[in-house]
Design a protein around this motif. Sequence first.
Motif, short mmCIF file in Angstrom:
data_model
loop_
_atom_site.label_atom_id
_atom_site.label_comp_id
_atom_site.label_asym_id
_atom_site.label_seq_id
_atom_site.Cartn_x
_atom_site.Cartn_y
_atom_site.Cartn_z
N PRO A 286 1.05 -1.19 -0.20
CA PRO A 286 -0.05 0.00 0.06
C PRO A 286 0.68 1.46 -0.09
O PRO A 286 0.82 2.28 -0.48
N MET A 287 2.04 1.10 0.43
CA MET A 287 2.64 2.52 -0.01
C MET A 287 3.64 2.98 -0.98
O MET A 287 4.62 4.00 -0.82
N THR A 288 3.20 1.18 -1.91
CA THR A 288 3.93 2.38 -3.21
C THR A 288 3.90 3.02 -3.82
O THR A 288 2.87 2.48 -4.13
N GLN A 289 4.09 4.12 -4.77
CA GLN A 289 3.56 4.95 -5.59
C GLN A 289 3.02 5.30 -6.13
O GLN A 289 3.18 3.89 -7.10
N HIS A 290 2.25 5.60 -7.25
CA HIS A 290 1.87 4.65 -8.22
C HIS A 290 2.40 6.32 -9.00
O HIS A 290 1.52 6.14 -10.18
N PRO A 294 7.68 3.51 -10.83
CA PRO A 294 6.79 2.16 -9.36
C PRO A 294 5.75 1.99 -9.79
O PRO A 294 4.87 1.12 -10.24
N GLY A 295 5.38 3.45 -10.61
CA GLY A 295 3.59 3.62 -10.70
C GLY A 295 3.34 2.74 -12.37
O GLY A 295 2.23 2.17 -12.15
N GLU A 296 4.17 2.62 -13.24
CA GLU A 296 4.70 1.22 -14.34
C GLU A 296 4.81 0.32 -14.57
O GLU A 296 3.91 -0.43 -14.84
N PRO A 359 -4.45 -2.25 -26.31
CA PRO A 359 -2.67 -3.54 -25.79
C PRO A 359 -2.44 -2.89 -24.53
O PRO A 359 -2.20 -1.24 -24.03
N MET A 360 -0.95 -3.14 -23.79
CA MET A 360 -0.90 -3.11 -22.49
C MET A 360 -0.43 -1.17 -22.60
O MET A 360 -0.46 -0.69 -22.41
N ILE A 361 0.34 -1.02 -24.19
CA ILE A 361 1.06 -0.22 -24.09
C ILE A 361 0.10 1.25 -24.03
O ILE A 361 0.33 2.17 -23.38
N ASN A 362 -1.48 1.38 -24.43
CA ASN A 362 -2.20 2.10 -24.64
C ASN A 362 -2.73 2.04 -23.20
O ASN A 362 -3.19 3.74 -22.26
N PHE A 363 -2.69 1.28 -22.53
CA PHE A 363 -3.68 0.95 -21.02
C PHE A 363 -2.06 2.06 -20.14
O PHE A 363 -2.33 2.86 -19.76
N LEU A 364 -0.73 1.96 -20.25
CA LEU A 364 0.10 2.69 -19.60
C LEU A 364 0.46 3.74 -20.31
O LEU A 364 0.21 5.00 -19.05
N THR A 365 -0.01 4.56 -20.85
CA THR A 365 0.08 5.45 -22.07
C THR A 365 -1.43 6.53 -21.40
O THR A 365 -0.64 7.26 -21.04
#
Length: 721
Positions: A286-290, A294-296, A359-365
């Motif tokens: 829960p302490m890992t920043q988003h 770390p968010g990616e 696709p994952m790249i669209n989600f990450l972007t």
Amino acid sequence: MDDYISLYIYAWDKEKQDIKLFLYKKDNQFKVPRCKVSESKKYPKNSTAVIANKSTTNDSKVSLPNNDIPDKVRESNWNFAVDELYNKITNNEVKRSSAELIDLLRVYSCYKRGYYYHASFAIQVQVNALDKLHSKPENFVIHHKNLKTKSLERYQIHLTVERLYKLVEANNSKKNGGGENVPGATFHEITPQFAFSEETKYSSVVSSPALFEALGYSQQDKDSLYEEFIRLSFPFKSLIFPDIKPLIMELGYNGRESDIFRAFDEHHSGELDIHQFILSLMAMDPMTQHGQGPGEFRCRHIFRYYDEDSDGFLDEKEILRMVKDIADLLKQNLSEEKLKINVQNALKVFGVNPSEKVPMINFLTSVGSLRFRGTSLLFRATENSSFRDECCWNSSGYTLAEHAVMVRRSGAISNTLNLLDMERAGEVGNTGLETLYENEVLQVTPTDAAPSHYKKHKVKKQYSAQAFNLNSLPNEILNALRYFEHEIPGSKSAMDWGAVDKAKLVKYIFAICDSVKDILESEPRLLNITSPCYVLGDLHGNLRDLICFEKALWRLGPHLTPANFLFLGDYVDRGNYGVEIFCIHGGVPNLNGSLATINQIPCPLPQPEKESQLAWQMMWNDPVDSNTVTEELKKQLATNHGFADNVRRQTAYVFNEEAFDRFLKANNLTHVIRAHEVKQAGFEIQQRGRLMTVFSSSQYCGLNNEAACVLIHDMRIRNKH
């Protein structure tokens, strides 16, 4: 904890030019016979098993010791264990060759401060003798070329069988005057250095040492993560789903265990190595920043979590599940129709047509550009889970504390010393702590499952080490408060911070507040507290008195005081070092009762005007504009205790200074900050400086207004525009 041996019984099939193996099948998986090698069991010294080949190769960066491994695997108890297991399988009716070491796994335990071993041996028999072993339904004899990797218990078995095949093939070729010399055994080693090395590539988007530091992971925390992996995986060097399922349930995902495992399993291999295990648990912290790196890597885990068919895309059904989870975490009770609308909006944000997959790249972007919100709530260990709980070892009676404390004559702690370190340095005698670690922490359960390092298998934070660490955040804050209180001639006066880094100080204070918030939210409404106990009433921001209590009652810190401390609230309101500011969207309501009544407003609130007049007023009330006061308005204000109909908005009320004063006094407030009205300068101050309106959107609806914000800091309210 015991060592393990595995036994590969095989024969060479000249006709097929392949080896045949004896395996047994359980839970639709082929497994190799194995057993524990207990050091406590007294085996006879005249064991018949002989280790024929002790040459090894090393598939890791750790150099292979010259004497340790050959001596270890040639001990009589190992030899007899091979005999015992073989005879159990064959009823001692099948002639055989000498046992040959073909694979050795060595695992270091931080708690044992020593190694565990899993040795794999191969024994060759005749083909017709091997076929006779296929007498029970669970027993199988199968050619190595017909053995599918996914049907095996671990991929390591596949690698060992492949190596065994090459060994036999090479030996046969050598007998015929050809072939190459293949070393007899492979060696694998798992150590904390290997798990946490800065050279180890955890992820392409985040540095593991930086992440450990950012999360505040101590060495004890890392050791606990490492030991948890060893506990779950041994006698193998990887985890499969049944191994980790109980831990996933403890992290709050009962019913979604397979989804979490899929998110952990980046390579879709069905197994997790130690790096995947540690990285994935850090992603759930829960302490890992988003944000940023770390968010990616968190978002990559989230994507795999919802990608149910593991095709590398999110379809409409999978996105619906994600959208619904976000709504549930936000406590939004959305209808099916609204969820469908949100899914279609999400598809647009992800840049695909309604019939297309994401696709994952669209989600990450989309997440990285903040166009798709709410993912920071997903894939977190729940608040009531045991993700980083304090170590909980059961004991009876008194136990020796693990630290000694050095105290100055002034009463301040000057240093803390670990007794186990002092014992090893010869500074103190036998403390018994070494035995405690070995016997208490490493207690083994008598089952065929992986042995347990703890009586309770949880990823733990070592409270004792934290409490006595003078450089820990809580202790640094205590030292900072003592510095604040003291006068330093020529440098600073008492009750003043002087020339310190205020930004860093505020960051520390926020971190402490977040930790305290988590503790308070997890506590029950009714606390059971043992005596002795000090009870303190209202503080109201009186820091001087609090410091006096600190000097008299817990100068060495609460963890060294044999008592509990109970505070009854009203910590920072009023007082010389306290302030109460009420922030609201519209204006002060015509409130019958205290501010606590606000907690009774229903949530969700789809029709606030009908369901809660209090909420409606808080959204729409305005202060009286002195330039628009009429005789009719004066009469209404006088009749209704400072409230009148809000003619301009055709709903709710306006309030005058009388109503405002009464609201402040009734609720022990000093100021109110509100929004709701456009102001030319971005803000306006009213009611003799106690009411501030702030508007943060410039050029609103074509107007020429400025935007502003309010900073509440250092006992002052400042506007910035």
